[in-house]
Each structure stands twice: as structure tokens, then as C-alpha cells.
Design a protein around this motif. Structure first.
Motif, PDB file in Angstrom:
ATOM      1  N   PRO A  36       0.552  -1.311  -0.212  1.00  0.00           N
ATOM      2  CA  PRO A  36       0.005   0.121  -0.166  1.00  0.00           C
ATOM      3  C   PRO A  36       0.567   1.302   0.304  1.00  0.00           C
ATOM      4  O   PRO A  36       2.048   1.733   1.084  1.00  0.00           O
ATOM      5  N   LEU A  37       0.582   2.445  -0.704  1.00  0.00           N
ATOM      6  CA  LEU A  37       1.577   3.282  -0.706  1.00  0.00           C
ATOM      7  C   LEU A  37       1.422   4.003   0.640  1.00  0.00           C
ATOM      8  O   LEU A  37       2.048   4.941   0.928  1.00  0.00           O
ATOM      9  N   ASP A  38       0.259   3.505   1.023  1.00  0.00           N
ATOM     10  CA  ASP A  38       0.070   4.409   2.871  1.00  0.00           C
ATOM     11  C   ASP A  38       0.971   3.966   3.861  1.00  0.00           C
ATOM     12  O   ASP A  38       0.689   4.123   4.895  1.00  0.00           O
ATOM     13  N   CYS A  39       1.689   3.141   3.332  1.00  0.00           N
ATOM     14  CA  CYS A  39       2.431   2.506   4.213  1.00  0.00           C
ATOM     15  C   CYS A  39       1.564   2.076   5.391  1.00  0.00           C
ATOM     16  O   CYS A  39       1.975   1.589   6.362  1.00  0.00           O
ATOM     17  N   ASN A  40       0.264   1.068   5.048  1.00  0.00           N
ATOM     18  CA  ASN A  40      -0.286   0.557   6.693  1.00  0.00           C
ATOM     19  C   ASN A  40      -0.521   1.825   7.835  1.00  0.00           C
ATOM     20  O   ASN A  40      -1.132   1.686   8.703  1.00  0.00           O
ATOM     21  N   LYS A  41      -0.525   2.960   7.198  1.00  0.00           N
ATOM     22  CA  LYS A  41      -0.403   4.367   7.964  1.00  0.00           C
ATOM     23  C   LYS A  41      -2.079   4.682   8.506  1.00  0.00           C
ATOM     24  O   LYS A  41      -2.558   4.595   7.591  1.00  0.00           O
ATOM     25  N   ASN A  42      -2.650   5.399   9.362  1.00  0.00           N
ATOM     26  CA  ASN A  42      -4.179   5.804   9.380  1.00  0.00           C
ATOM     27  C   ASN A  42      -3.709   7.110   9.649  1.00  0.00           C
ATOM     28  O   ASN A  42      -2.961   7.993  10.093  1.00  0.00           O
ATOM     29  N   PHE A  43      -4.636   7.503   9.151  1.00  0.00           N
ATOM     30  CA  PHE A  43      -4.988   9.716  10.161  1.00  0.00           C
ATOM     31  C   PHE A  43      -6.480   9.310  10.579  1.00  0.00           C
ATOM     32  O   PHE A  43      -7.549   8.891  10.284  1.00  0.00           O
ATOM     33  N   ARG A  44      -6.757  10.080  11.574  1.00  0.00           N
ATOM     34  CA  ARG A  44      -7.768  10.166  12.913  1.00  0.00           C
ATOM     35  C   ARG A  44      -8.295   8.525  12.607  1.00  0.00           C
ATOM     36  O   ARG A  44      -9.773   8.112  13.137  1.00  0.00           O
ATOM     37  N   GLY A  45      -7.596   6.971  12.876  1.00  0.00           N
ATOM     38  CA  GLY A  45      -7.816   6.402  13.059  1.00  0.00           C
ATOM     39  C   GLY A  45      -8.353   5.494  12.108  1.00  0.00           C
ATOM     40  O   GLY A  45      -8.374   4.162  12.324  1.00  0.00           O
ATOM     41  N   LYS A  46      -8.057   5.606  11.144  1.00  0.00           N
ATOM     42  CA  LYS A  46      -8.216   5.458   9.625  1.00  0.00           C
ATOM     43  C   LYS A  46      -7.864   5.141   8.176  1.00  0.00           C
ATOM     44  O   LYS A  46      -6.684   6.290   8.538  1.00  0.00           O
ATOM     45  N   ARG A  47      -7.251   4.512   7.619  1.00  0.00           N
ATOM     46  CA  ARG A  47      -6.340   4.652   7.012  1.00  0.00           C
ATOM     47  C   ARG A  47      -6.478   4.996   5.718  1.00  0.00           C
ATOM     48  O   ARG A  47      -7.434   6.005   5.209  1.00  0.00           O
ATOM     49  N   ILE A  48      -5.383   5.925   5.602  1.00  0.00           N
ATOM     50  CA  ILE A  48      -5.004   6.784   4.769  1.00  0.00           C
ATOM     51  C   ILE A  48      -5.629   6.706   3.380  1.00  0.00           C
ATOM     52  O   ILE A  48      -6.695   7.292   2.656  1.00  0.00           O
ATOM     53  N   PHE A  49      -5.237   5.700   2.536  1.00  0.00           N
ATOM     54  CA  PHE A  49      -5.521   5.487   1.013  1.00  0.00           C
ATOM     55  C   PHE A  49      -6.331   3.334   1.565  1.00  0.00           C
ATOM     56  O   PHE A  49      -6.982   3.450   0.483  1.00  0.00           O
ATOM     57  N   GLY A  50      -6.122   3.173   1.758  1.00  0.00           N
ATOM     58  CA  GLY A  50      -6.297   1.828   1.931  1.00  0.00           C
ATOM     59  C   GLY A  50      -4.732   0.580   0.828  1.00  0.00           C
ATOM     60  O   GLY A  50      -4.512   1.006   0.548  1.00  0.00           O
ATOM     61  N   ASP A 121     -15.252   5.921   5.954  1.00  0.00           N
ATOM     62  CA  ASP A 121     -15.313   4.357   5.951  1.00  0.00           C
ATOM     63  C   ASP A 121     -15.828   3.459   4.534  1.00  0.00           C
ATOM     64  O   ASP A 121     -16.760   2.528   5.411  1.00  0.00           O
ATOM     65  N   ILE A 122     -15.610   4.230   3.821  1.00  0.00           N
ATOM     66  CA  ILE A 122     -16.128   3.566   2.377  1.00  0.00           C
ATOM     67  C   ILE A 122     -14.790   2.646   2.248  1.00  0.00           C
ATOM     68  O   ILE A 122     -14.527   2.963   1.806  1.00  0.00           O
ATOM     69  N   GLN A 123     -15.167   1.213   2.127  1.00  0.00           N
ATOM     70  CA  GLN A 123     -13.892   0.414   1.887  1.00  0.00           C
ATOM     71  C   GLN A 123     -13.512   0.510   0.500  1.00  0.00           C
ATOM     72  O   GLN A 123     -13.952   0.638  -0.376  1.00  0.00           O
TER      73      GLN A 123
END
Length: 191
Positions: A36-50, A121-123
Motif C-alpha cells: 500500500p502507498l500509505d504504508c498501512n498508516k492511519n489518519f484519525r484512526g482510519k487508513r489513509i488510502f487503503g 468508512d467507504i472500503q
């Protein structure tokens, strides 16, 4: 009618690279790049890009858009009948560099919409359960086209009128290919 073929001439390298990317995903080719381009990082407890926005996708679409632009250049330069249908003069530009930029802008402009969808929260690949699902679906198809058109406007000086028509037609083409890839079993969802 010529405008449609000019739009298609811009879209073809992107169409081919994106269809090819779906084969890479479906058959797990180069899976070591599927990070994942977001390296599995979160923003406000949610994935950045998925998970669906990967290094593999960025590389495959960008690189193969350039390869297909080179092929397109070869075809156009060797076929006088098709040359008027291109908005670019491949005598004056380096097709591979043009394709790299086109593919990169296309991919980068997918990211803001992915970020917004993750925050709502749209997967990945799913549509919103809200009444605004169609707007998100349309934006999901138009975002990358907007990036490609912006690239063309900045670096290749296309007119804003052609840009707007390309965004509208390109979004329709994108929707068509999503449905087609769904029926071919290369996408999980048609929209």
C-alpha cells in the motif's frame, strides 16, 4: 467525430495500462510490489488510502502508459491517415516521457478521493451506502481523468474546452471499461 478520436488518442495508453494492471492484480504478478502507498498508516484512526492503492499499481500504470505512448507514437508516425486524430505531434515530443507524466498524474489524482472515502468508512472498491453514492462513484471515475487533463493542460497546452470535453468523455469511457472488466472477472464491482 474527430474530437472523439482525439480524446481516444489521449485515453488509449491509459486504457491499455489500466487493463494490463488489472491482469497484474488478478493473477498476482509482481505481488512483491503490492505494498500500500500509505504504508498501512492511519489518519484519525482510519487508513489513509487503503490496501488497493499500491506501489505495483503506481509503477505498472505509469510505466506501461509510457510504453503504450511509445507504441502509439510508432503507429501514428507510420500512418498518415491516423495522424490528424492525435492532439499531440509526436514529431515534437518524447512519447515515453509524455506517457510517464500522463500515467503518473492519472494515478496521483486517484489518491485524494481514496483518502476521502477511507475517512468516510467507504472500503476500497465499495460504494457508499449514503444517498450520495452516485456522486462518489462518478468522482471515483473522474478524479484520475482530471489529473490526466491537468497534465495535458500544463505541459502540452491543450485548450480548456478540449480538457472539459475530455473529462466528460473520459469519465464515460472509464465507467464503460469498469463494467466490461467486471463482466470479464477482472473487477469485483462494476461501479
Amino acid at each position: 467525430m474527430i474530437v472523439f478520436f482525439q480524446i481516444l488518442s489521449v485515453a488509449l495508453p491509459l486504457i491499455f495500462s489500466n487493463v494490463l494492471h488489472m491482469f497484474f492484480v488478478r493473477f498476482q504478478w509482481l505481488s512483491f510490489l503490492a505494498h500500500p502507498l500509505d504504508c498501512n498508516k492511519n489518519f484519525r484512526g482510519k487508513r489513509i488510502f487503503g490496501d488497493s492503492k499500491t506501489l505495483r499499481g503506481m509503477i505498472i500504470v505509469t510505466l506501461f502508459t509510457a510504453v503504450f505512448a511509445e507504441i502509439q507514437k510508432y503507429i501514428l508516425l507510420n500512418n498518415q491517415i491516423l495522424q490528424p486524430y492525435s492532439i499531440l505531434s509526436f514529431y515534437e515530443i518524447h512519447a515515453f516521457v509524455y506517457g510517464l507524466g500522463l500515467g503518473f498524474f492519472y494515478m496521483i489524482f486517484e489518491l485524494p478521493n481514496s483518502f476521502i472515502k477511507r475517512q468516510l468508512d467507504i472500503q476500497p472498491g465499495m460504494r457508499s451506502q449514503q444517498s450520495s453514492w452516485f456522486l462518489f462513484s462518478l468522482l471515483d471515475k473522474a478524479d484520475s481523468i482530471i489529473g490526466a487533463v491537468l497534465y495535458l493542460c500544463i505541459f502540452y497546452n491543450i485548450s480548456w474546452q478540449f480538457g472539459i470535453i475530455t473529462i466528460l468523455a473520459g469519465t464515460g469511457i472509464h465507467l464503460f471499461f469498469n463494467v466490461l472488466l467486471y463482466f470479464l472477472g477482472l473487477r469485483k464491482y462494476p461501479l
